[in-house]
Design an enzyme around this catalytic site. Structure first.
Site, mmCIF file in Angstrom:
data_model
loop_
_atom_site.group_PDB
_atom_site.id
_atom_site.type_symbol
_atom_site.label_atom_id
_atom_site.label_comp_id
_atom_site.label_asym_id
_atom_site.label_seq_id
_atom_site.Cartn_x
_atom_site.Cartn_y
_atom_site.Cartn_z
ATOM 1 N N ASN A 7 -13.833 -28.530 12.173
ATOM 2 C CA ASN A 7 -14.399 -27.170 12.553
ATOM 3 C C ASN A 7 -15.382 -26.667 11.619
ATOM 4 O O ASN A 7 -15.109 -26.086 10.499
ATOM 5 C CB ASN A 7 -13.058 -26.215 12.826
ATOM 6 C CG ASN A 7 -13.605 -24.686 13.297
ATOM 7 O OD1 ASN A 7 -14.688 -24.405 13.346
ATOM 8 N ND2 ASN A 7 -12.654 -24.086 13.517
ATOM 9 N N ARG A 97 -15.249 -29.013 16.625
ATOM 10 C CA ARG A 97 -15.552 -27.669 17.536
ATOM 11 C C ARG A 97 -17.158 -27.598 17.442
ATOM 12 O O ARG A 97 -17.711 -27.616 16.384
ATOM 13 C CB ARG A 97 -14.907 -26.285 16.696
ATOM 14 C CG ARG A 97 -15.423 -25.178 17.360
ATOM 15 C CD ARG A 97 -14.580 -24.213 16.182
ATOM 16 N NE ARG A 97 -15.462 -22.690 16.824
ATOM 17 C CZ ARG A 97 -16.033 -22.139 15.998
ATOM 18 N NH1 ARG A 97 -16.408 -22.521 14.727
ATOM 19 N NH2 ARG A 97 -16.531 -20.768 16.288
ATOM 20 N N HIS A 187 -15.992 -17.444 20.998
ATOM 21 C CA HIS A 187 -14.730 -17.352 20.401
ATOM 22 C C HIS A 187 -13.919 -17.974 21.676
ATOM 23 O O HIS A 187 -12.673 -17.415 21.733
ATOM 24 C CB HIS A 187 -14.334 -15.700 20.350
ATOM 25 C CG HIS A 187 -14.902 -15.257 18.828
ATOM 26 N ND1 HIS A 187 -14.836 -13.877 18.750
ATOM 27 C CD2 HIS A 187 -15.047 -15.774 17.901
ATOM 28 C CE1 HIS A 187 -15.105 -13.570 17.308
ATOM 29 N NE2 HIS A 187 -15.358 -14.717 16.974
ATOM 30 N N ARG A 248 -22.028 -6.834 12.243
ATOM 31 C CA ARG A 248 -22.790 -6.740 13.577
ATOM 32 C C ARG A 248 -22.594 -5.589 14.257
ATOM 33 O O ARG A 248 -21.302 -4.980 14.282
ATOM 34 C CB ARG A 248 -22.369 -7.826 14.480
ATOM 35 C CG ARG A 248 -22.856 -9.380 13.969
ATOM 36 C CD ARG A 248 -22.654 -10.190 15.056
ATOM 37 N NE ARG A 248 -22.440 -11.699 14.470
ATOM 38 C CZ ARG A 248 -21.495 -12.570 14.664
ATOM 39 N NH1 ARG A 248 -20.657 -12.275 15.518
ATOM 40 N NH2 ARG A 248 -21.668 -13.481 14.134
ATOM 41 N N GLU A 397 -6.287 -22.646 16.515
ATOM 42 C CA GLU A 397 -7.493 -23.055 16.904
ATOM 43 C C GLU A 397 -7.304 -24.580 17.063
ATOM 44 O O GLU A 397 -7.736 -25.467 17.560
ATOM 45 C CB GLU A 397 -8.555 -22.567 16.359
ATOM 46 C CG GLU A 397 -8.740 -21.218 16.843
ATOM 47 C CD GLU A 397 -9.968 -20.330 16.323
ATOM 48 O OE1 GLU A 397 -11.032 -21.105 16.497
ATOM 49 O OE2 GLU A 397 -9.997 -19.278 16.125
#
Ligand code: ADP
Length: 410
Positions: A7, A97, A187, A248, A397
């Protein structure tokens, strides 16, 4: 079957070595978890086996290729020490990923030269992430050779089939088609693992369920999931849209870009950097993007800017939950995940404050007690009988990527 999951983030590499049962498409055992951080400078490597974390000394790590070589060497050494292998490290397949799969990829694919080129071609849509994923793919191939199959699992894929009303911006049609403009959503691996984590914990079939999943980390997003499929999500063309995040801004009026660029005498790229890197919790508070620090500044020092940052963060989430309840026509549960969602009862309580009207009622004791879940586990935090339930899921994940990889190869 021995699998390696890689990942690659913009400056990090997370990896996991695990054994899977190809017939059941399930994990048999996790051998080692690891992470390289600080790629592009002085990197640190950490290995974790059965809860025991061991840092390995720092080294200069210029890119993801070097990070992978370093991780391989460390894994090989680790397995030898545990007498699990004598020769070189062997894996049967690798699952990567990959952040952006564009319009093309709605499920995992076996990587060949043509796929690699397509991932490269999507770099203009994800300039911070896809190049890192490609370096990971090339680095792994260099170490493992051409024969080991490698699978790309895309972060955008889960949202690929959102209905046209959810994925389209109201812009001129010619521009949309010329530049592949649409709401891609991100996501996806996290939201998919939150929903499967919910299903595993409650025993409810996803096909019969309407869920709202919240991934609240440094990046934050919320997804409406009907029958196991994403039908709406808050991140859009890029991960900038939607919730207030660590650095953000989330949703703003787009005319701010030209306004600020004109008034400040800077180009649009600079304003975009402000929106991505200097806004959100950091910009609002003027001190940090770390939610732990903000909570302590707000409660102990009564820092008003920290308080506003937290309030806005929670308010925006609540606003989206309201919208997604409409999109879904009601929801069975709200599922919290990510660093903040998993670890902060305080934020979860503030998000759900005043939501009793729709039947979302937290149980304060359950909520407070739910901290430090181990990966892959879940807990209920709502009151018995609540119409809309609430759960915390510590999403796993890497396991999800492993399962998708096996599914693609068998
Ligand atoms: P990333 O998106 O980079 O993977 P994480 O999911 O690790 O990020 O989440 C990082 C965020 O989680 C940070 O804002 C951090 O402050 C927050 N966090 C971690 N532990 C706690 C806690 N106990 N209370 C509140 N926030 C926390």
């Amino acid at each position: 079957m021995r699998l390696l999951v890689l990942n690659c983030g913009s400056s990090s590499l997370k990896f996991r070595l695990l054994d899977v049962d190809p017939e059941k498409q399930d994990v048999v055992q996790i051998l080692v978890n690891g992470a390289v951080k600080g790629i592009g400078g002085t990197g640190t490597l950490e290995l974790q086996t059965k809860g025991d974390t061991r840092p390995v000394t720092d080294e200069s790590i210029p890119d993801h290729g070097h990070a992978i070589q370093w991780a391989f060497d460390a894994l090989e050494k680790e397995l030898k020490e545990r007498s699990q292998t004598t020769g070189p490290l062997k894996v049967d397949a690798v699952g990567h990923r990959v952040v952006h799969g564009g319009e093309r990829f709605s499920s995992p694919v076996v990587i060949n030269e043509a796929i690699e080129k397509e991932i490269d071609g999507l770099s203009e849509l994800a300039p911070l992430h896809n190049p890192a994923c490609l370096e990971g793919i090339r680095g792994a191939r260099k170490v493992l050779g051409e024969k080991i199959p490698m699978v790309a699992v895309f972060d955008t894929a889960f949202h690929q089939n959102m209905p046209p009303v959810a994925k389209t911006y109201a812009l001129p049609h010619e521009l949309i088609s010329r530049y592949r403009i649409r709401r891609y959503g991100f996501h996806g691996i996290a939201h998919a693992s939150l929903s499967t984590g919910y299903s595993a914990f409650t025993g409810k079939r996803l096909e019969d369920t309407r869920l709202i999943t919240l991934q609240l980390g440094n990046g934050c997003s919320i997804t409406a999931i009907a029958g196991g499929k994403s039908i709406e999500t808050s991140m859009g063309f890029t991960p900038l849209e939607g919730l207030v995040m660590g650095t953000r801004s989330g949703d703003v009026d787009p005319s701010l870009v030209s306004f600020l660029s004109e008034r400040e005498g800077v180009d649009a790229a600079k304003v975009e950097r402000w929106l991505n890197e200097e806004s959100g919790l950091l910009g609002l508070s003027g001190r940090t993007n770390d939610m732990r620090e903000l909570l302590s500044a707000a409660t102990q020092e009564h820092d008003e800017r920290a308080q506003l940052a937290i309030n806005l963060f929670c308010y925006r989430i609540r606003k989206y939950i309201g919208a997604y309840l409409s999109v879904l026509g009601g929801s069975d549960a709200v599922v919290f995940g990510g660093g903040i969602g998993e670890a902060s009862p305080d934020i979860r309580a503030r998000v759900c404050e005043g939501m009793e009207w729709c039947g979302l009622r937290l149980d304060p004791d359950r909520n407070r007690a739910c901290v430090g879940l181990s990966e892959g586990t879940a807990s209920e935090i709502s009151q018995d009988g609540a119409l809309v339930k609430a759960y915390v899921v510590a999403a796993d994940e890497e396991t999800w990527i492993a399962k998708e990889t096996v599914r693609c190869l068998t």
